[in-house]
Design a protein around this motif. Structure first.
Motif, PDB file in Angstrom:
ATOM      1  N   GLN A  45       0.826  -1.199   0.000  1.00  0.00           N
ATOM      2  CA  GLN A  45       0.000   0.000   0.000  1.00  0.00           C
ATOM      3  C   GLN A  45       0.866   1.257   0.000  1.00  0.00           C
ATOM      4  O   GLN A  45       0.576   2.224  -0.710  1.00  0.00           O
ATOM      5  N   ARG A  46       1.938   1.253   0.784  1.00  0.00           N
ATOM      6  CA  ARG A  46       2.840   2.401   0.802  1.00  0.00           C
ATOM      7  C   ARG A  46       3.464   2.636  -0.576  1.00  0.00           C
ATOM      8  O   ARG A  46       3.651   3.776  -0.992  1.00  0.00           O
ATOM      9  N   GLN A  47       3.801   1.578  -1.288  1.00  0.00           N
ATOM     10  CA  GLN A  47       4.360   1.713  -2.627  1.00  0.00           C
ATOM     11  C   GLN A  47       3.352   2.351  -3.570  1.00  0.00           C
ATOM     12  O   GLN A  47       3.704   3.205  -4.393  1.00  0.00           O
ATOM     13  N   ALA A  48       2.084   1.953  -3.461  1.00  0.00           N
ATOM     14  CA  ALA A  48       1.036   2.537  -4.296  1.00  0.00           C
ATOM     15  C   ALA A  48       0.856   4.023  -3.986  1.00  0.00           C
ATOM     16  O   ALA A  48       0.679   4.846  -4.894  1.00  0.00           O
ATOM     17  N   ILE A  49       0.920   4.377  -2.695  1.00  0.00           N
ATOM     18  CA  ILE A  49       0.801   5.782  -2.304  1.00  0.00           C
ATOM     19  C   ILE A  49       1.965   6.594  -2.874  1.00  0.00           C
ATOM     20  O   ILE A  49       1.778   7.667  -3.455  1.00  0.00           O
ATOM     21  N   ALA A  50       3.178   6.062  -2.735  1.00  0.00           N
ATOM     22  CA  ALA A  50       4.371   6.760  -3.231  1.00  0.00           C
ATOM     23  C   ALA A  50       4.326   6.938  -4.744  1.00  0.00           C
ATOM     24  O   ALA A  50       4.848   7.924  -5.281  1.00  0.00           O
ATOM     25  N   ALA A  51       3.694   5.993  -5.440  1.00  0.00           N
ATOM     26  CA  ALA A  51       3.613   6.054  -6.900  1.00  0.00           C
ATOM     27  C   ALA A  51       2.439   6.902  -7.383  1.00  0.00           C
ATOM     28  O   ALA A  51       2.191   6.978  -8.591  1.00  0.00           O
ATOM     29  N   GLY A  52       1.718   7.523  -6.454  1.00  0.00           N
ATOM     30  CA  GLY A  52       0.581   8.354  -6.828  1.00  0.00           C
ATOM     31  C   GLY A  52      -0.616   7.573  -7.302  1.00  0.00           C
ATOM     32  O   GLY A  52      -1.439   8.081  -8.079  1.00  0.00           O
ATOM     33  N   GLN A  53      -0.763   6.339  -6.833  1.00  0.00           N
ATOM     34  CA  GLN A  53      -1.830   5.457  -7.292  1.00  0.00           C
ATOM     35  C   GLN A  53      -2.993   5.363  -6.312  1.00  0.00           C
ATOM     36  O   GLN A  53      -3.801   4.438  -6.390  1.00  0.00           O
ATOM     37  N   VAL A  54      -3.078   6.309  -5.389  1.00  0.00           N
ATOM     38  CA  VAL A  54      -4.172   6.332  -4.416  1.00  0.00           C
ATOM     39  C   VAL A  54      -4.795   7.724  -4.403  1.00  0.00           C
ATOM     40  O   VAL A  54      -4.088   8.721  -4.215  1.00  0.00           O
ATOM     41  N   ASP A  55      -6.111   7.790  -4.629  1.00  0.00           N
ATOM     42  CA  ASP A  55      -6.843   9.061  -4.602  1.00  0.00           C
ATOM     43  C   ASP A  55      -7.820   9.129  -3.432  1.00  0.00           C
ATOM     44  O   ASP A  55      -8.256  10.211  -3.050  1.00  0.00           O
ATOM     45  N   MET A  56      -8.168   7.987  -2.893  1.00  0.00           N
ATOM     46  CA  MET A  56      -9.109   7.908  -1.785  1.00  0.00           C
ATOM     47  C   MET A  56      -8.721   6.702  -0.942  1.00  0.00           C
ATOM     48  O   MET A  56      -8.334   5.663  -1.479  1.00  0.00           O
ATOM     49  N   ILE A  57      -8.803   6.843   0.393  1.00  0.00           N
ATOM     50  CA  ILE A  57      -8.349   5.749   1.249  1.00  0.00           C
ATOM     51  C   ILE A  57      -9.046   5.790   2.602  1.00  0.00           C
ATOM     52  O   ILE A  57      -9.274   6.867   3.172  1.00  0.00           O
ATOM     53  N   HIS A  58      -9.405   4.617   3.075  1.00  0.00           N
ATOM     54  CA  HIS A  58      -9.804   4.464   4.479  1.00  0.00           C
ATOM     55  C   HIS A  58      -8.526   4.034   5.187  1.00  0.00           C
ATOM     56  O   HIS A  58      -8.104   2.879   5.092  1.00  0.00           O
ATOM     57  N   ALA A  59      -7.874   4.985   5.863  1.00  0.00           N
ATOM     58  CA  ALA A  59      -6.498   4.803   6.323  1.00  0.00           C
ATOM     59  C   ALA A  59      -6.402   4.592   7.821  1.00  0.00           C
ATOM     60  O   ALA A  59      -7.198   5.121   8.600  1.00  0.00           O
TER      61      ALA A  59
END
Length: 248
Positions: A45-59
């Motif tokens: 999940q952190r890799q996806a966030i770093a790659a700009g692949q997350v726009d919405m998240i229940h974090a």
């Protein structure tokens, strides 16, 4: 343009289909193309966030700090109810009755949830235990954490209160809680990233009104929530400051 939605991997596996149902409902209500991707662990999940692949998240609270302070995300809601707390558990026949009873060299079963593990390490401080005199045994789920304790493969385990309460009564009978955190202000939060900020009002309204119908209330219950609660920016900042203090 499709928007990417994800959920903190800390939720129980049996809720996977419920999050897909929620995402389908949200797409239809908002009229937005939203793609749900569920990651196997926090590293992915952190890799996806770093790659700009997350726009919405229940974090989880730990990732919320990163996203709000460093990625320009906005917190718009959180599940109503008790704050996120965690427990340190041992097998029922373990001689330790409190944290100071735990000896150096213990094996700690845990997942890769950074928030739970950070708080767990803090709760071990009265026993003078740290990464240098303990050994972590990583497991994929909290059920596997419990199994490691019951099988004698680990001496103590970290898990959220919700995960412990979700274990069967037979499993809980053979475990004992040594300590429960009492931080009170830490919660999972629903965040939207910069690309979705133009839709912030519509998304917030949709979430906050979700409990008004029986069908949508049932959907919330399946996700482990009663309703979504509005979240003021100052509350988010306070939670982030608390986490920063705990980890500094």
């Amino acid at each position: 343009m499709s928007f990417n939605f994800t959920v903190s991997p800390s939720f129980p596996n049996e809720r996977i289909s419920d999050w897909y149902i929620f995402n389908t409902w949200m797409q239809r209500k908002l009229g937005l193309p939203i793609h749900l991707t569920l990651h196997d662990d926090f590293g992915a999940q952190r890799q996806a966030i770093a790659a700009g692949q997350v726009d919405m998240i229940h974090a989880n609270p730990f990732d919320a700090s990163l996203l709000v302070r460093e990625q320009g995300f906005r917190a718009i809601a959180r599940p109503e109810g008790s704050p996120d707390e965690m427990v340190i558990v041992v097998a029922a026949d373990n001689p330790a009755l409190c944290i100071p009873d735990l000896p150096a060299g213990i094996r700690i079963a845990c997942t890769d949830d950074p928030c739970v593990n950070t708080i767990g390490r803090i709760l071990l401080e009265p026993a003078n235990l740290d990464a240098g005199n303990t050994r972590e045994l990583r497991r994929e789920t909290y059920i596997q954490v419990a199994k490691a304790l019951l099988r004698g493969d680990a001496d103590a385990g970290f898990m959220p209160v919700e995960a412990f309460d979700g274990l069967s009564s037979l499993v809980r009978r053979d475990l004992r809680v040594l300590v429960t955190s009492q931080i009170q202000v830490i919660h999972h939060v629903f965040l939207i990233g910069p690309a979705l900020l133009p839709h912030a009002e519509a998304i917030t309204h949709l979430l906050l009104s979700m409990h008004h119908t029986g069908k949508e209330q049932a959907m919330l219950t399946a996700l482990g929530a009663k309703r979504w609660q509005a979240l003021a920016q100052e509350d988010v900042e306070f939670m982030i400051d608390i986490l920063s203090t705990l980890t500094s």
